[in-house]
Design a protein around this motif. Structure first.
Motif, PDB file in Angstrom:
ATOM      1  N   MET A 207       7.212 -28.064  -0.338  1.00  0.00           N
ATOM      2  CA  MET A 207       8.068 -28.893  -1.326  1.00  0.00           C
ATOM      3  C   MET A 207       9.276 -27.929  -1.669  1.00  0.00           C
ATOM      4  O   MET A 207       9.923 -28.291  -2.670  1.00  0.00           O
ATOM      5  N   ASP A 208       9.485 -26.635  -1.109  1.00  0.00           N
ATOM      6  CA  ASP A 208      10.481 -25.649  -1.275  1.00  0.00           C
ATOM      7  C   ASP A 208      11.728 -26.362  -0.569  1.00  0.00           C
ATOM      8  O   ASP A 208      11.818 -26.688   0.408  1.00  0.00           O
ATOM      9  N   GLY A 209      12.665 -26.730  -1.762  1.00  0.00           N
ATOM     10  CA  GLY A 209      14.024 -27.152  -1.194  1.00  0.00           C
ATOM     11  C   GLY A 209      13.844 -28.527  -0.929  1.00  0.00           C
ATOM     12  O   GLY A 209      14.989 -29.209  -0.324  1.00  0.00           O
ATOM     13  N   ARG A 210      13.154 -29.335  -1.180  1.00  0.00           N
ATOM     14  CA  ARG A 210      13.189 -30.786  -0.901  1.00  0.00           C
ATOM     15  C   ARG A 210      12.630 -31.718  -2.176  1.00  0.00           C
ATOM     16  O   ARG A 210      11.414 -31.284  -2.671  1.00  0.00           O
ATOM     17  N   THR A 211      12.855 -33.027  -2.450  1.00  0.00           N
ATOM     18  CA  THR A 211      12.244 -33.627  -3.406  1.00  0.00           C
ATOM     19  C   THR A 211      11.835 -35.110  -2.886  1.00  0.00           C
ATOM     20  O   THR A 211      11.180 -36.050  -3.718  1.00  0.00           O
ATOM     21  N   PHE A 334       0.743 -25.405   1.173  1.00  0.00           N
ATOM     22  CA  PHE A 334       1.580 -26.181   0.206  1.00  0.00           C
ATOM     23  C   PHE A 334       2.604 -25.070   0.004  1.00  0.00           C
ATOM     24  O   PHE A 334       2.275 -23.754   0.269  1.00  0.00           O
ATOM     25  N   ARG A 335       3.911 -25.475  -0.410  1.00  0.00           N
ATOM     26  CA  ARG A 335       4.765 -24.465  -0.668  1.00  0.00           C
ATOM     27  C   ARG A 335       5.607 -24.838  -1.922  1.00  0.00           C
ATOM     28  O   ARG A 335       6.176 -26.157  -1.929  1.00  0.00           O
ATOM     29  N   VAL A 336       6.157 -24.105  -2.917  1.00  0.00           N
ATOM     30  CA  VAL A 336       6.909 -24.411  -3.992  1.00  0.00           C
ATOM     31  C   VAL A 336       7.628 -23.347  -4.036  1.00  0.00           C
ATOM     32  O   VAL A 336       7.519 -22.292  -3.498  1.00  0.00           O
ATOM     33  N   ASN A 337       8.711 -23.254  -5.024  1.00  0.00           N
ATOM     34  CA  ASN A 337       9.507 -22.332  -5.316  1.00  0.00           C
ATOM     35  C   ASN A 337       9.278 -21.386  -6.455  1.00  0.00           C
ATOM     36  O   ASN A 337       8.719 -22.040  -7.496  1.00  0.00           O
ATOM     37  N   ARG A 394       1.890 -30.578 -10.089  1.00  0.00           N
ATOM     38  CA  ARG A 394       1.686 -31.527  -9.262  1.00  0.00           C
ATOM     39  C   ARG A 394       0.955 -31.073  -7.885  1.00  0.00           C
ATOM     40  O   ARG A 394       0.029 -31.741  -7.353  1.00  0.00           O
ATOM     41  N   GLN A 395       1.578 -30.026  -7.131  1.00  0.00           N
ATOM     42  CA  GLN A 395       1.031 -29.359  -6.023  1.00  0.00           C
ATOM     43  C   GLN A 395      -0.433 -29.085  -6.420  1.00  0.00           C
ATOM     44  O   GLN A 395      -1.336 -29.229  -5.416  1.00  0.00           O
ATOM     45  N   PHE A 396      -0.783 -28.376  -7.537  1.00  0.00           N
ATOM     46  CA  PHE A 396      -1.979 -28.041  -7.772  1.00  0.00           C
ATOM     47  C   PHE A 396      -3.101 -29.143  -7.795  1.00  0.00           C
ATOM     48  O   PHE A 396      -4.233 -29.005  -7.522  1.00  0.00           O
ATOM     49  N   LEU A 397      -2.628 -30.154  -8.487  1.00  0.00           N
ATOM     50  CA  LEU A 397      -3.534 -31.421  -8.764  1.00  0.00           C
ATOM     51  C   LEU A 397      -3.440 -32.053  -7.370  1.00  0.00           C
ATOM     52  O   LEU A 397      -4.661 -32.539  -7.196  1.00  0.00           O
ATOM     53  N   ALA A 417       7.762 -19.447  -2.257  1.00  0.00           N
ATOM     54  CA  ALA A 417       9.065 -19.080  -2.016  1.00  0.00           C
ATOM     55  C   ALA A 417       9.877 -18.220  -3.359  1.00  0.00           C
ATOM     56  O   ALA A 417       9.720 -18.554  -4.237  1.00  0.00           O
ATOM     57  N   GLU A 418      10.919 -17.353  -2.661  1.00  0.00           N
ATOM     58  CA  GLU A 418      11.512 -16.705  -3.782  1.00  0.00           C
ATOM     59  C   GLU A 418      10.760 -15.752  -4.920  1.00  0.00           C
ATOM     60  O   GLU A 418      11.116 -15.710  -5.939  1.00  0.00           O
ATOM     61  N   CYS A 419       9.715 -15.140  -4.343  1.00  0.00           N
ATOM     62  CA  CYS A 419       8.874 -14.775  -5.465  1.00  0.00           C
ATOM     63  C   CYS A 419       9.113 -13.279  -5.492  1.00  0.00           C
ATOM     64  O   CYS A 419       8.985 -12.482  -4.561  1.00  0.00           O
TER      65      CYS A 419
END
Length: 930
Positions: A207-211, A334-337, A394-397, A417-419
């Motif tokens: 989900m990094d950079g997209r919706t 999974f990936r988030v920012n 939501r990703q954790f859910l 990302a960008e951590c």
């Protein structure tokens, strides 16, 4: 000039003229020759298409040859016999053998970066040819099929195909490992549980950079993967024994998974639809399978008690696959920012001042530490998931629902990302514990930005000193980090990025040792792509694996007593080629198994590159500073964005940049363009700046000393192999040629003294329009900078012995030169045609000048849409109306704008389509997209 051979000869002839006139540009001169033939009518766009078709075929053959070279031998019998011979030659005892092969030599992650450049037919043809034993021939060049829309589902399907081939190849190697154990240690081999490779994917979960990925898409993908993997287990067991008792359980479990996957393949935005699908998934059902542990135990027990040796090996091969993949085609990432996590944790910890929480402060870490220690897990359901607005939460859910209702055993990676702050990891641990999945989720920070790489060592020191984190990783059995080569290669330069990442990996080993974490593994996920522009070394598979995780870095872990789990990505349409068929998949995994990237020799003499830090660090910093100067340079930014993204084909479901208007295009920032399109533009302009630039300048004034260091160092020689590979395909003259398209003097001079007098008016109009354009000067300045640096690079390379012959790359270099010249001629044709179109009135705030600028920046589809609106060929006619009142008007035939369409608009359309085919051919000559 009528044939491709004549074009190649003409380019070589023109290159020789640079001996007389160094400023002479053979690429642009060939483009002028071809443009004159096209504009005079001596050659047509159909002739150009024929040339391009032949050059496309050559490029596909070149790609097939490169693919075979990297993984050869490709014949299955050669790989199985070679792997068996390697095992036979080893002097291992059973304990050593088990230690080596019961832990993954490599985790392979099948990512969906936008590199789906080839059609399925082209990919299959290249892969089939590469896997054949004979010469690379024209069977690699099928008639191009229709390019499918590269949707998320398309990407997921392709990823699953690649993983399926990889799994089949792994089964063959596992069988050989078991045969070796059975033969060498007949009394103890049953305890051997091989696990040489693990596979994973983030396609549908990133989900990094997209919706555009809905939460139920991720659930649906995971269910479809479960159904697919169960079906494969079912087939394997049927081949062993069509009457096996486990089949009576596997068949209904497979059918159940298929039904649930079908439920979640629909749009579940409506609460009623979601309720039906969710209740079916969460309901108790005797067919519902959440763990394979009992299956694995029963298969192992049967294998250990049967007297049928071949049957035992087959049973243990199946149980090994189950142990590796679980109830899916592999593990999922999974990936988030980081920003998404920051927003989510501020909301949870808001006590009236939450919005002011500074996650970089020590107070934030202390507060998070206490919150993690004190919180109690919450129950969740699909309704909780459906109403949650925060992407990170939501990703954790989603992960919780997958672990509760799809696969309870296979862990899930959470990439951030960008951590850049340790508190970000504690925030992730907070949510993992909040939803009761912290024992199954591996939180992994991504180090890719310049800031993250520069301060990553301090980040790791602080994070690994946290008791909450230490307890967590001991529970998980591993410390997980991710290092990225795409954005790092774009913002730092590929060589400085690789060296910075290497130092960061060494700091991880030190931090784990200092904090007493040598009892857990270090899982290092290096996300790189197939091209030299984003971190995959093109010279050999050994270089490909050692470039992101060097022997020096590996030794740091081995000497600290830390087990290493290396992980790499195979990105999109490029990376999947290594697993496109059974032959290539087996060859690829065999090469990896031979190299054994999870191991290293510890008693080798020190590499001078790491001893002479006074020289190597200065060298690294100088290259980094040179690359940084390019990145911050208005000249470089303007040149890279001069054509926007108009040279590129759509190669993925994720957008390449944010939308912008015409005025914004002129001021487009490099940060608006993602890493792969950025690298691809450099390929298409003819010079991989972020790979080559700075090496020569960094050696300036100390050539002999630097050359001696690089020549005596394995790491240094690897660096130079990368530079030579990129330089062998690079052309500063090509970069300069693109600037000449915007040279007002060129257009004014082209019909000089009566030559091409039929082009006088369009050339005059172009000259007048471009007189204030900055792009000619921009490209000239960039080419000058590149040339100065290249002279220094060549001086350095002359002092370093060449390990491999580059003579075989000269035909590729010439082919690329011809492709560039043909494209430049097509661009000139487009410019001449668009400036020749009659003026039209402003409509919807679009003027004729806007349309010209659209073409000059290669927003050709937008320009054509406006031109077709301005010059319609289909419109109402008087005879279309059934009216009783007579009329005398219109009083003549209205021919409309058919001639304008035919003479101007359609040729622009055709020329642009041909130019995009050249883009694909050039990428194939480079061996990858971007």
């Amino acid at each position: 000039m009528k044939t491709v051979g004549e074009l190649l000869d003409r380019l070589q002839e023109l290159r020789e003229r640079t001996n007389e006139t160094p400023l002479f540009n053979p690429v642009f001169q060939l483009s002028l020759d071809l443009s004159r033939l096209l504009e005079s009518g001596e050659r047509s766009l159909e002739d150009f298409e024929n040339w391009i078709s032949e050059l496309e075929c050559d490029a596909l053959q070149s790609r097939a040859a490169q693919l075979r070279r990297l993984v050869q031998p490709v014949k299955p019998e050669e790989n199985t016999s070679g792997f068996t011979a390697m095992l036979t030659e080893a002097s291992d005892d059973l304990a050593t053998f088990r230690q080596r092969w019961e832990n993954p030599q490599l985790h392979a992650v099948f990512t969906a970066h936008p590199t789906f450049l080839l059609t399925p037919q082209e990919s299959e043809a290249v892969a089939t040819n590469a896997a054949m034993g004979g010469d690379i021939d024209e069977s690699a060049c099928p008639v191009p099929g229709e390019r499918p829309a590269v949707t998320l589902r398309y990407e997921h399907d392709r990823a699953m195909q690649a993983i399926a081939q990889a799994a089949g190849a792994r089964d063959r190697l596992v069988s050989l490992l078991l045969e070796k154990a059975q033969k060498s240690w007949p009394e103890g081999w049953q305890k051997f549980s091989p696990l040489p490779f693990r596979f994973a994917s983030w396609v549908g979960y990133d989900m990094d950079g997209r919706t555009d990925i809905k939460w139920f898409d991720s659930i649906g993908f995971r269910l479809s993967e479960k159904a697919q993997r169960l079906q494969r287990y079912l087939v394997s067991l049927e081949q062993i024994d069509s009457d096996h008792p486990l089949l009576r359980e596997l068949r209904p479990a497979t059918a159940y998974a298929q039904e649930r996957a079908q439920d979640f393949s629909a749009d579940l935005s409506d609460p009623a639809a979601l309720s039906v699908a969710a209740n079916r998934l969460t309901a108790t059902d005797p067919r519902k399978l959440l763990s394979l542990s009992s299956y694995i135990d029963r298969l192992e027990e049967e294998a250990n008690t049967t007297s049928d040796g071949p049957r035992a090996i087959k049973l243990k091969t199946l149980s090994a696959a189950m142990r590796a993949d679980g109830l899916g085609m592999g593990w999922v990432h999974f990936r988030v920012n980081a920003k998404q996590l920051h927003n989510a944790i501020r909301r949870r910890l808001d006590d009236g001042h939450g919005s002011e929480l500074d996650l970089s402060s020590k107070g934030a870490i202390a507060r998070l530490r206490k919150a993690v220690e004190e919180l109690k897990p919450l129950r969740t359901n699909f309704g909780s998931l459906a109403i949650e607005s925060s992407t990170a939460i939501r990703q954790f859910l989603v992960m919780a629902q997958i672990l509760h209702h799809v696969d309870a055993d296979a862990p899930i990676r959470m990439l951030i990302a960008e951590c850049e702050e340790p508190a970000t990891i504690l925030a992730a641990l907070y949510f993992a514990r909040l939803f009761g999945v912290d024992d199954k989720v591996d939180v992994s920070p991504l180090f890719e930005t310049e800031t993250a790489l520069e301060h990553g060592g301090r980040f790791l020191d602080a994070l690994l000193a946290e008791p909450v984190y230490q307890n967590y990783v001991r529970k998980r059995g591993r410390v997980s980090i991710q290092t990225g080569f795409s954005d790092a290669g774009r913002f730092v330069g590929q060589i400085p990025a690789s060296l910075a990442i290497e130092r960061l990996q060494g700091r991880l080993a030190d931090a784990m040792k200092e904090n007493g974490l040598t009892d857990v593994a270090a899982l290092i996920f290096n996300t790189h792509g197939e091209s030299m522009g984003r971190g995959a070394h093109p010279e050999s598979f050994e270089d490909r694996l050692a470039w992101p995780l060097s022997p020096w870095a590996r030794r740091r872990f081995v000497r600290a007593g830390i087990r290493l789990e290396p992980e790499v990505s195979f990105q999109g349409g490029d990376g999947y080629m290594f697993f496109a068929n059974p032959e290539l998949a087996l060859a690829s995994l065999t090469r990896i198994a031979e190299i054994r990237p999870a191991e290293t020799e510890t008693d080798l003499p020190p590499d001078p590159f790491y001893r002479r830090t006074d020289l190597s660090l200065d060298f690294y910093r100088a290259i980094r500073d040179h690359q940084h100067d390019h990145l911050e340079s208005r000249t470089y930014s303007r040149a890279v964005t001069a054509f926007g993204l108009g040279m590129l084909n759509s190669t993925g479901s994720r957008v390449s940049r944010r939308q912008s208007d015409l005025s914004a295009d002129r001021e487009m920032s490099l940060r608006q363009i993602r890493a792969i399109p950025h690298n691809s533009i450099l390929q298409q302009l003819g010079y991989p700046v972020n790979v080559i630039s700075g090496i020569g300048s960094a050696a300036d004034g100390k050539y002999e000393e630097v050359a001696q260091l690089l020549s005596s160092s394995e790491r240094g020689k690897q660096l130079i192999r990368l530079a030579r590979a990129a330089n062998s395909l690079a052309s500063v003259k090509t970069v300069a040629a693109y600037g000449e398209l915007f040279n007002s003097a060129y257009w004014a001079s082209r019909p000089y003294r009566g030559t091409e007098s039929y082009l006088s008016e369009p050339c005059e109009a172009l000259s007048e329009y471009l007189v204030k354009d900055d792009r000619m000067g921009v490209f000239r300045r960039l080419a000058s900078r590149l040339r100065v640096d290249a002279l220094k690079l060549h001086r350095l390379l002359e002092l370093i012995p060449t390990e491999t012959s580059l003579a075989d790359r000269e035909p590729v270099r010439r082919a690329i030169g011809v492709l560039q010249a043909v494209r430049l001629a097509l661009f000139q044709h487009m410019f001449i045609r668009v400036v020749s179109i009659p003026a039209f009135s402003r409509a919807n705030d679009i003027s004729r000048e806007d349309v010209l600028e659209m073409v000059f920046t290669l927003r050709v589809d937008d320009a054509l849409a406006q031109l077709r609106r301005a010059f319609p060929t289909e419109f109402p006619r008087i005879e279309d109306f059934d009216l009783t009142e007579p009329t005398d008007y219109p009083d003549g035939d209205d021919a409309g704008y058919d001639a304008i369409r035919r003479d101007y608009i359609d040729p622009i359309d055709q020329a642009y389509a041909l130019s995009r085919r050249i883009t694909t051919a050039i990428a194939n000559e480079f061996g990858a997209h971007g």
